[in-house]
Design a protein around this motif. Sequence first.
Motif: not given
Length: 233
Positions: A78-92, A54-62
């Motif tokens: 306006k602010n970079p999404p948390a899932e973005a890559r580090g360099q993307e967040r820095a240059a957002w 059995m697989l129960a996926v409780m909180h997949p990134p949604c």
Amino acid sequence: MRILIGCETSGVVRRAMAARGHDVWSCDLLPAEDGSNRHIVCDIRDILGDGWDMLAVMHPPCTRLCNSGVRWLFGPPKNPPAEARGQERAAWAEMPEEQRLLIMWRLLDEGAALFSACWNAPIARVAIENPVMHRHAKERIVNYRKPDQTVQPWWFGDAAFKATSFYLRGLPKLQPTNRLQPPKAGTDAHKRWSIVHRASPGSERWRLRSRTYQGIAEAMAAQWPAAAMEVAA
């Protein structure tokens, strides 16, 4: 049964299943909050083929899949999404809007790919928790279908509002175990029950919003493995 609880760091569902004698493991990119040695830190896709019952996926990134996030596909935040890559967040802040939109659509593709991998995993019984999705997410998920049910914590004895949808394959809908009487809107009790929706922005907000309520976890542990073993018998 051999059970994998995916995308869970709290251990709430893992412990509820383990208390009933199952061989259960949780998995996430982050370590378990309770320090359990029955938690695997990895991408869940790396272990989907390891012979689970059995697989129960409780909180997949949604965030990119749910209705509340669709607006960012056409006007980037306006602010970079948390899932973005580090360099993307820095240059957002300096990025052209077109480039930021490309990133938002890529993150949607990545979220849909994770959901698809879990939903179509080589496991006979699958349950995935997820909010209502927008059409762009649905179009990207392999073998997508509507969620089978939406439950509330107060159906299972927890004084709280948090609509929780489940996509089920090979498992029955959860049956309420201890329905409470919801308080009237505008009352202090109603505000207390709405703690998830009223949570203040901050680094821990996601943890509060993603945690499974104990009553729902107990219902899963009591109902889903039992139904599966009854069919097997």
